[in-house]
Design a protein around this motif. Structure first.
Motif, short mmCIF file in Angstrom:
data_model
loop_
_atom_site.label_atom_id
_atom_site.label_comp_id
_atom_site.label_asym_id
_atom_site.label_seq_id
_atom_site.Cartn_x
_atom_site.Cartn_y
_atom_site.Cartn_z
N ALA A 183 12.47 -15.95 -36.18
CA ALA A 183 13.12 -14.65 -36.36
C ALA A 183 12.09 -13.56 -36.63
O ALA A 183 12.16 -12.45 -36.08
CB ALA A 183 14.13 -14.73 -37.50
N ASP A 184 11.11 -13.87 -37.46
CA ASP A 184 10.08 -12.88 -37.78
C ASP A 184 9.24 -12.54 -36.55
O ASP A 184 8.82 -11.39 -36.37
CB ASP A 184 9.16 -13.41 -38.88
CG ASP A 184 9.88 -13.58 -40.22
OD1 ASP A 184 10.98 -13.00 -40.39
OD2 ASP A 184 9.36 -14.30 -41.10
N GLY A 185 8.98 -13.54 -35.72
CA GLY A 185 8.14 -13.33 -34.56
C GLY A 185 8.89 -12.90 -33.31
O GLY A 185 8.27 -12.57 -32.30
N GLY A 186 10.21 -12.92 -33.37
CA GLY A 186 10.99 -12.56 -32.19
C GLY A 186 10.96 -13.61 -31.10
O GLY A 186 11.20 -13.31 -29.94
N TRP A 187 10.68 -14.88 -31.48
CA TRP A 187 10.64 -15.95 -30.48
C TRP A 187 12.04 -16.32 -30.02
O TRP A 187 13.02 -16.17 -30.75
CB TRP A 187 10.00 -17.21 -31.04
CG TRP A 187 8.72 -17.03 -31.78
CD1 TRP A 187 7.83 -16.01 -31.66
CD2 TRP A 187 8.17 -17.92 -32.77
NE1 TRP A 187 6.76 -16.20 -32.50
CE2 TRP A 187 6.96 -17.36 -33.20
CE3 TRP A 187 8.60 -19.13 -33.33
CZ2 TRP A 187 6.15 -17.97 -34.17
CZ3 TRP A 187 7.80 -19.74 -34.29
CH2 TRP A 187 6.60 -19.17 -34.70
N THR A 188 12.13 -16.84 -28.80
CA THR A 188 13.37 -17.44 -28.32
C THR A 188 13.16 -18.91 -27.98
O THR A 188 14.01 -19.53 -27.35
CB THR A 188 13.91 -16.69 -27.09
OG1 THR A 188 12.89 -16.64 -26.09
CG2 THR A 188 14.35 -15.28 -27.45
N ASN A 189 12.03 -19.47 -28.40
CA ASN A 189 11.79 -20.90 -28.26
C ASN A 189 10.61 -21.31 -29.12
O ASN A 189 9.79 -20.46 -29.49
CB ASN A 189 11.55 -21.29 -26.80
CG ASN A 189 10.22 -20.81 -26.28
OD1 ASN A 189 9.20 -21.49 -26.40
ND2 ASN A 189 10.21 -19.61 -25.69
N PHE A 190 10.54 -22.56 -29.44
CA PHE A 190 9.35 -23.14 -30.04
C PHE A 190 9.36 -24.64 -29.75
O PHE A 190 10.37 -25.20 -29.32
CB PHE A 190 9.24 -22.86 -31.55
CG PHE A 190 10.39 -23.35 -32.38
CD1 PHE A 190 10.50 -24.68 -32.76
CD2 PHE A 190 11.36 -22.46 -32.82
CE1 PHE A 190 11.56 -25.12 -33.53
CE2 PHE A 190 12.43 -22.89 -33.60
CZ PHE A 190 12.52 -24.23 -33.96
N THR A 191 8.24 -25.28 -30.00
CA THR A 191 8.11 -26.71 -29.70
C THR A 191 7.93 -27.50 -31.00
O THR A 191 7.20 -27.06 -31.89
CB THR A 191 6.92 -26.96 -28.77
OG1 THR A 191 7.10 -26.19 -27.57
CG2 THR A 191 6.81 -28.43 -28.40
#
Length: 279
Positions: A183-191
């Motif tokens: 949420a802080d980084g504005g990601w829409t995915n991670f591994t």
């Protein structure tokens, strides 16, 4: 129950027509809500689900082989492997890319469940497995070319899938920290990466569902700080005057429009109680 932040915003900005906060008269204003009122429920703490989009298992025994999305493992597989398997002498680690479509940038994560479905364990004796956030994966990911192990999410001991005494089951890790990073980084995915805590013991051997609805997922519950409410209003009631200052009697309604997450909701306080004290 209406979110406390919205209530604070409305309490801070609402003013009675013609009065305001008048220190000379010692007028205080309190807008209190009633639990039995029909006040519109505004903030529901929505959730999103990040599902497995790609995955791979890496094998130490086959250090340069790729098993991206289950390919090249015999005729293909839909199960990921973790730990040491003594029959073939293979040590494995697995990775999953979890993704969602809507950005939660700027949100506050209130809860995040990372769910894995274990289909096999070496026995019903629980063994510890660690989950990490890692770098990205691709068809080039192998044992010799693993992504970086960036941040440990959690560790847990469990055993499911050996027999009817410990059947297949979901295992849930607390993913709140990594979800807040997203949420802080504005990601829409991670591994995420899965590895046994003890990689030289066959009791650490586990399999997990890697495709379909039971594939790893993260369910993120979040909230956003709403914008300051607009269209603040108290529908007119009966008024009378004291020293040329109009006062309202009775129990007026209070309403405002609060904007949250791009959506505007009109809050109508039919059951709100208006208390005025003249000092």
């Amino acid at each position: 129950m209406i979110d406390d932040v919205v209530e604070h915003q409305i309490r801070r900005h609402i003013e009675f027509p013609g009065i305001g906060d008048h220190p000379d008269l010692g007028i205080t204003q309190t807008i209190a809500r009633s639990e039995s009122s029909g006040l519109t429920e505004l903030l529901q703490h929505p959730s999103i689900t990040g599902k497995t989009k790609n995955w791979t298992t890496t094998y130490k025994k086959y250090p340069t082989s790729s098993f991206y999305d289950g390919a090249n493992y015999n005729t293909g597989t839909t199960e990921a492997r973790v730990g040491y398997e003594s029959t073939i002498g293979g040590l494995s680690r697995s990775f999953f890319r979890l993704a969602w479509t809507s950005s939660i940038k700027g949100a506050t994560v209130t809860e995040a469940d990372l769910r894995l479905y274990e289909t096999y364990s070496w026995s019903c004796s629980a063994r510890e497995m660690r989950v990490w956030r890692t770098g990205g994966i691709s068809s080039s990911t192998t044992w010799n070319n693993q992504p970086s192990w960036t941040k440990e999410i959690g560790r847990k001991s469990f055993a499911n899938g050996w027999s009817s005494s410990c059947p297949d089951a979901y295992v849930v890790y607390d993913g709140k920290s990594v979800a807040q990073d997203a949420a802080d980084g504005g990601w829409t995915n991670f591994t995420i990466g899965l590895r046994a805590s003890t990689e030289d013991s066959s009791y650490s051997w586990k399999k997990f569902k890697a495709e379909g609805e039971s594939a790893p997922k993260i369910v993120i519950t979040y909230n956003r700080k709403p914008a300051e409410p607009t269209k603040l209003d108290i529908p007119p009631g009966t008024c009378w005057s004291l020293a040329a200052i109009p006062l309202m009697t009775g129990t007026p309604d209070v309403k405002a429009t609060a904007t949250w997450g791009g959506s505007a909701t009109t809050v109508i306080g039919g059951g709100w109680e208006n208390k005025m004290a003249l000092g």
